[in-house]
Design a protein around this motif. Sequence first.
Motif, PDB file in Angstrom:
ATOM      1  N   TRP A   4       0.995  -1.458   0.036  1.00  0.00           N
ATOM      2  CA  TRP A   4      -0.153  -0.044   0.113  1.00  0.00           C
ATOM      3  C   TRP A   4       0.563   1.341   0.049  1.00  0.00           C
ATOM      4  O   TRP A   4       0.822   2.137  -0.668  1.00  0.00           O
ATOM      5  N   SER A   5       1.817   1.210   0.959  1.00  0.00           N
ATOM      6  CA  SER A   5       2.532   2.603   0.874  1.00  0.00           C
ATOM      7  C   SER A   5       3.586   2.618  -0.488  1.00  0.00           C
ATOM      8  O   SER A   5       3.884   3.601  -0.837  1.00  0.00           O
ATOM      9  N   THR A   6       3.883   1.389  -1.017  1.00  0.00           N
ATOM     10  CA  THR A   6       4.685   1.325  -2.228  1.00  0.00           C
ATOM     11  C   THR A   6       3.690   2.080  -3.286  1.00  0.00           C
ATOM     12  O   THR A   6       4.051   2.785  -4.213  1.00  0.00           O
ATOM     13  N   ALA A   7       2.287   1.789  -3.369  1.00  0.00           N
ATOM     14  CA  ALA A   7       1.375   2.223  -4.239  1.00  0.00           C
ATOM     15  C   ALA A   7       1.061   3.672  -4.150  1.00  0.00           C
ATOM     16  O   ALA A   7       0.992   4.501  -5.071  1.00  0.00           O
ATOM     17  N   ALA A   8       1.153   4.015  -2.968  1.00  0.00           N
ATOM     18  CA  ALA A   8       1.000   5.535  -2.535  1.00  0.00           C
ATOM     19  C   ALA A   8       2.256   6.347  -3.081  1.00  0.00           C
ATOM     20  O   ALA A   8       1.785   7.450  -3.138  1.00  0.00           O
ATOM     21  N   ARG A   9       3.109   5.630  -2.967  1.00  0.00           N
ATOM     22  CA  ARG A   9       4.342   6.697  -3.608  1.00  0.00           C
ATOM     23  C   ARG A   9       4.485   6.789  -4.943  1.00  0.00           C
ATOM     24  O   ARG A   9       5.396   7.700  -5.380  1.00  0.00           O
ATOM     25  N   THR A  10       3.771   6.035  -5.817  1.00  0.00           N
ATOM     26  CA  THR A  10       4.054   6.363  -7.157  1.00  0.00           C
ATOM     27  C   THR A  10       3.090   7.798  -7.429  1.00  0.00           C
ATOM     28  O   THR A  10       2.396   7.902  -6.724  1.00  0.00           O
ATOM     29  N   PRO A  11       3.460   8.413  -8.860  1.00  0.00           N
ATOM     30  CA  PRO A  11       2.799   9.403  -8.936  1.00  0.00           C
ATOM     31  C   PRO A  11       1.359   9.206  -9.060  1.00  0.00           C
ATOM     32  O   PRO A  11       0.539  10.137  -8.638  1.00  0.00           O
ATOM     33  N   LEU A  12       0.773   8.228  -9.552  1.00  0.00           N
ATOM     34  CA  LEU A  12      -0.590   7.704  -9.668  1.00  0.00           C
ATOM     35  C   LEU A  12      -1.247   7.963  -8.353  1.00  0.00           C
ATOM     36  O   LEU A  12      -2.189   8.447  -7.995  1.00  0.00           O
ATOM     37  N   GLY A  13      -0.571   7.157  -7.365  1.00  0.00           N
ATOM     38  CA  GLY A  13      -1.055   6.905  -5.976  1.00  0.00           C
ATOM     39  C   GLY A  13      -0.986   8.184  -5.293  1.00  0.00           C
ATOM     40  O   GLY A  13      -1.864   8.571  -4.569  1.00  0.00           O
ATOM     41  N   LEU A  14      -0.052   8.985  -5.407  1.00  0.00           N
ATOM     42  CA  LEU A  14      -0.041  10.218  -4.594  1.00  0.00           C
ATOM     43  C   LEU A  14      -0.928  11.139  -4.916  1.00  0.00           C
ATOM     44  O   LEU A  14      -1.665  11.685  -4.269  1.00  0.00           O
ATOM     45  N   THR A  15      -1.157  11.375  -6.411  1.00  0.00           N
ATOM     46  CA  THR A  15      -2.360  12.247  -7.084  1.00  0.00           C
ATOM     47  C   THR A  15      -3.567  11.633  -6.293  1.00  0.00           C
ATOM     48  O   THR A  15      -4.562  12.500  -5.864  1.00  0.00           O
ATOM     49  N   ALA A  16      -3.867  10.326  -6.357  1.00  0.00           N
ATOM     50  CA  ALA A  16      -5.224   9.708  -6.106  1.00  0.00           C
ATOM     51  C   ALA A  16      -5.350  10.103  -4.700  1.00  0.00           C
ATOM     52  O   ALA A  16      -6.486  10.529  -4.230  1.00  0.00           O
ATOM     53  N   ALA A  17      -4.371  10.058  -3.664  1.00  0.00           N
ATOM     54  CA  ALA A  17      -4.304  10.184  -2.435  1.00  0.00           C
ATOM     55  C   ALA A  17      -4.766  11.684  -1.892  1.00  0.00           C
ATOM     56  O   ALA A  17      -5.732  11.862  -1.301  1.00  0.00           O
TER      57      ALA A  17
END
Lengths: 639, 248
Positions: A4-17
């Motif tokens: 989850w933290s890996t996914a949140a650190r991608t540009p996509l995940g960051l924007t989504a969050a």
Amino acid sequence: MGRWSTAARTPLGLTAAVLAGSVLGLAVLAPVVWGTSADAVDTGSILSPPSGEHWAGTDNLGRDILARTLVATRLSVLLALAATAIAVLAGLVLGTAPFLLGRRLGRVVTAAVNIAVAFPGLLLALFFATIFGVGATGAVFAIGLAGAPAFARLTQTLVAGVAARDYVAAARVAGVGRLRVLLRHVLPNISEPLVVNATVGTGAALLSFAGLSFLGLGVQQPGYDWGRLLYDGIGAIYVNPAAALTPGAAVLVAGLAFNLVGETVAKALGVGGVARRPGRAPRAVPGLAPVAADEAPRAVGDDLVLDVRDLEVTVPGARGPVRPVRGVTFSVRRGEALGVVGESGSGKSLTALAVSRLAGDLARVEAGRLTLLGTDLTEADGRAHRRLLGTSLAMVFQDPTTSFNPTRRVGAQLAEGARHHQGLGRAEALARAVDRLGAVRIPEPERRARQYPHEFSGGMRQRAMIGMGLMGSPSLVVADEPTTALDVTVQQQVLDLLADVRAADDVALVLISHDVAVVRSVCDRVVVMYAGRIVEDLPAASLDDDARHPYTRALVAAVPDMDTDLEAALPVIPGTPADPGALPPGCAYAPRCPLASARCVEEDPSLVSDDTGHRVACWHADGPAEAATTAAPGEVGVP
Amino acid sequence: MNGLVFEDVRVGFGATTAVDGVSLAVPPGAVVGLVGGSGSGKSTLARAAVGLTPFTGRITLDGEPVPTRGTYRPVQMVFQDPYSSLDPRMSIGDSVSEPMPRSMPRTGRHAEVARLLELVHLDPARAAARPADLSGGQRQRVALARALAARPRVVIADEITSALDVSIQGAVLNLVRELQAELGLSMLFISHNLALVRYVASHVAVMHAGRLVEEGPTHRVLADPEHDYTRQLLAAVPRGDRPSRSHR
């Protein structure tokens, strides 16, 4: 959780969050902060354009549009979530009903869902809106129930997929009721795609709401959501464009937020560990003894078909690059049949794929030498390489059902390669295909060439696959477990065919199998692989009495045949195959080897050739044969 | 008649008949081998016995129809592929305890799981492991332990070694023989490999195209096969002394 933290650190995940966080934050806070200013009627500035005081202007009662848009976030998001909840709930009930109700009733439900899916969603929404009446409640049910069929259909498909698995059958055989099987085994295994679809569905529901409210079928005065604001603002679009654009932008941002969250969830739940190309692997690998060039195979000369030295294949793993093939050296001469045996994970199939340049984009293949008919295959591959591989090398895979395109006739599929690589015309290529099908002993080849793969039996398909390899004039046939997926009575026919192909045209054959018995019946020479290395290379005739590596002896002894002693337990190889990601410093087989000594654990033996060309990598190669196999009861020793 | 008895069992899928009037008995305490090629109907027959496929005819256990509803299932099955027969989300301990009666107290379950894992030579401390942590051979042992957890009178083993490496198959076969000797288990052992059946079964039945073509004591059938298809199967077993074909 790491992924989850890996996914949140991608540009996509960051924007989504960030987007989802601000939308949800606004939904909670906006009515508290801007609630009064949104409802403040200012008759002094009705329908005013954007100004310093009212950034997006005012409506026909002089209320601030930006404040109203922000406040509307709560209602808009709540309505969308409620509609999604209804869609998911109704979809789950409808989707799992066929599993719970059994065959006949299930079919009725499935048919009903299929009909509902065929209806346009908007039409359904309008239909429900007229039933439930115009207003927010009606719209929630309308959009929720309109989304249900699609969700039901998805659930149905996923449930059907899991229900066909053996563990569901096993649970039913164990006497577990259908509802319990559904809750314990089915739903947990399909939850990931459902969660993703629900999240994306929320974004869609939000847009549908805006649409319904815009049409005047949604939220009614004095309540307002984004769609309602849009509806009110569109009338004044020429006076004040911002009045319509502001709620429009809000719909866009929120919709995007939910969709991106869905995408991120999908990425996080999908195949773990985003595969990356392996970088340059560290050259010095502990325990990798360099294979000296001078102990290369004995056959040197121009009848060499395939010459491989120090072949290494590196693939990306969950914890860094893994090297499943570590320095493999062998060669095959014209007309020779070489068997490659080993357990799953020994690297035998990957070796074959690397030789055929089929190892895939993620694998990095390195070799001191890799030549086919004298042509270096390690150089950047171009048209000439593809042509050489296409005409001189034939590959036969394990599963003949997946090797053919099911939608094209067999003859045309055989002809395709010949037209491409040999420049034959359509008719010529087809004639050659018929001829080749005859050569692999398929009766009535002309009629068969016009048939589709599903009209062939498994054995017939495997023969056609071999026929496809013979369209050119191959010098080398690589067969990877060609008989494993076939019926017992057909296996020998396919092996005989391979032996005949080899004898007729002096073709070299590399036969890969986990079963020593299969290899022994066809090959002259056998290479035994363990943990990505060759541990023994010996004549097939020596397998029974003259194998010198304890692993080879154990493999030979492990196969029961028609003369196996019925009183004694079968000899087994204790332990589990070495993990290519975590190899011991010494001999990789040492943890399972009954002969292992301190030296074996510390130092990896290199492959040494004797004067007859028999190669073996073992410190105890000259030890007693009897001690090499054990008859332990199982993998975990229980006295 | 005692044991698991099939009488004139037929299974059809649409227009095709998968099992065509098969009568077969698995006497108490015996291991009966069922051999045949793919599509011969042997797996379908097994699925009929555990209630996974509707059939016509009679399948009885000690004279009573085999129960295929409710929680007590005296006929259990071990499936071919240990990679799909265990729920990937469930610990192996939970999988093994699933067939146990639901009235059983928690501590009793734990003790029983430990006993069964030990019986199949797995460390009971690994009960919390997921199937992904286990090798194919270990998974197949978990599947055997789960079948035994139901306290079955008959276990049907459907090609339980064909998805495994030959190096591991021996350990599973040894376990089957051991369990049979220790627990006096009745078993229907399905395989396409006569060498395996010879090793574990005292009786053998041969199926071809949905019909039973030959049956009898294993040593008799293998030494003196009466049906052509049995001879074909025998010829298909790779032999160590087979002359190399390259010199023909």
